[in-house]
Design a protein around this motif. Structure first.
Motif, short mmCIF file in Angstrom:
data_model
loop_
_atom_site.label_atom_id
_atom_site.label_comp_id
_atom_site.label_asym_id
_atom_site.label_seq_id
_atom_site.Cartn_x
_atom_site.Cartn_y
_atom_site.Cartn_z
N LEU A 65 43.81 -3.85 -78.31
CA LEU A 65 42.61 -4.69 -78.37
C LEU A 65 41.51 -4.11 -77.48
CD1 LEU A 65 41.10 -7.33 -79.10
CD2 LEU A 65 42.26 -8.39 -77.14
N LEU A 66 41.87 -3.72 -76.27
CA LEU A 66 40.88 -3.17 -75.35
C LEU A 66 40.33 -1.84 -75.85
CD1 LEU A 66 42.71 -4.04 -72.01
CD2 LEU A 66 40.60 -5.07 -72.87
N GLU A 67 41.18 -1.04 -76.45
CA GLU A 67 40.72 0.24 -77.00
C GLU A 67 39.76 0.01 -78.17
OE1 GLU A 67 44.31 2.23 -77.99
OE2 GLU A 67 44.72 2.88 -75.93
N ALA A 68 40.06 -0.99 -78.99
CA ALA A 68 39.22 -1.26 -80.17
C ALA A 68 37.88 -1.87 -79.78
CB ALA A 68 39.96 -2.17 -81.14
N GLU A 69 37.90 -2.81 -78.84
CA GLU A 69 36.68 -3.53 -78.47
C GLU A 69 35.84 -2.77 -77.44
OE1 GLU A 69 35.52 -6.22 -79.87
OE2 GLU A 69 37.25 -6.41 -81.20
N ASP A 70 36.50 -1.92 -76.65
CA ASP A 70 35.81 -1.09 -75.65
C ASP A 70 34.85 -1.92 -74.78
OD1 ASP A 70 35.24 1.24 -74.32
OD2 ASP A 70 33.70 1.89 -75.73
N PRO A 71 35.37 -2.93 -74.05
CA PRO A 71 34.49 -3.85 -73.32
C PRO A 71 34.01 -3.35 -71.96
CG PRO A 71 36.76 -4.49 -72.99
CD PRO A 71 36.79 -3.29 -73.91
N ILE A 72 34.50 -2.19 -71.52
CA ILE A 72 34.13 -1.66 -70.21
C ILE A 72 33.50 -0.28 -70.43
CG2 ILE A 72 34.97 -0.97 -67.93
CD1 ILE A 72 37.28 -2.98 -68.36
N ASP A 73 32.30 -0.09 -69.91
CA ASP A 73 31.50 1.09 -70.27
C ASP A 73 31.80 2.33 -69.44
OD1 ASP A 73 30.45 0.35 -67.88
OD2 ASP A 73 28.40 0.00 -68.59
N SER A 74 32.97 2.42 -68.86
CA SER A 74 33.37 3.62 -68.12
C SER A 74 34.89 3.68 -68.09
CB SER A 74 32.80 3.58 -66.69
OG SER A 74 33.32 2.46 -65.98
#
Length: 201
Positions: A65-74
């Motif tokens: 989920l985190l990889e797909a949504e990419d919610p952190i810009d670094s």
């Protein structure tokens, strides 16, 4: 108290439904660091337990989920942990679950010049936390939304109770009692298990 910034609010909203589907409750999230960030997720099962295996399961379950949504810009490291023994109290229900145990509270505003309080938790009433403060006869009512941080106070009895709630068997409890008698208890309050691939972007 589960978050400290609008960005953490968004991260919590993103992961909480998925964590719930996996059988876990989110206790707290924190995004820490500047150059290389750490995204810490503190969680537990509904029964209050959280083993290292549970941490790994939740970490691996949330990673896609985190990889797909990419919610952190670094780049960041993902850490999933249990609340630990002297756990933070971040949800209204926590103050009912730990009635009778000593806690420390810090408020976001002063009451008669004080922001820090400690005492025995006495449950909840309406939107207030009930606590028997040291040196006070009457139970104090503190609005939940005024609490900036709260956590249990580490004691030998709390260690015993935490192990019981985690399903420790009689042999483990007997070993604990011996260690407490010998004043040789060593423990980690946050059982952190890093994600297998910390370089998520």
């Amino acid at each position: 108290m589960r978050t400290t910034s609008p960005h953490e609010d968004k991260l919590l909203a993103l992961i909480e439904p998925a964590a719930r589907d996996l059988g876990y409750e989110i206790v707290r999230v924190r995004l820490m660091g500047s150059r290389r960030k750490t995204f810490q997720i503190m969680a537990e099962r509904p029964d209050g337990r959280m083993s290292s295996g549970d941490c790994e399961k939740l970490s691996r379950g949330l990673s896609p989920l985190l990889e797909a949504e990419d919610p952190i810009d670094s780049e960041y490291a993902l850490e999933v942990s249990s609340p630990g023994i002297d756990r933070p109290l971040t949800r209204f229900v926590d103050f009912d679950r730990w009635i009778g145990w000593e806690a420390k509270l810090e408020l976001d505003r002063g009451i008669e010049g004080r922001k820090r309080f400690s005492g025995e938790l006495a449950g909840t009433e309406d939107n207030n936390i009930c606590i028997n403060l040291e040196g006070e006869e009457d139970t104090a009512l503190i609005p939940f939304e005024w609490i900036a941080s709260a956590r249990l106070v580490l004691t030998d009895d709390l260690i015993r109770e935490s192990l019981r709630r985690r399903g420790a068997d009689e042999d483990e409890l007997e070993q604990l009692e011996k260690a407490l008698d010998d004043d040789q208890v060593e423990f980690v309050t946050d059982d952190v298990l890093p994600d297998a691939d910390p370089d998520l972007t």
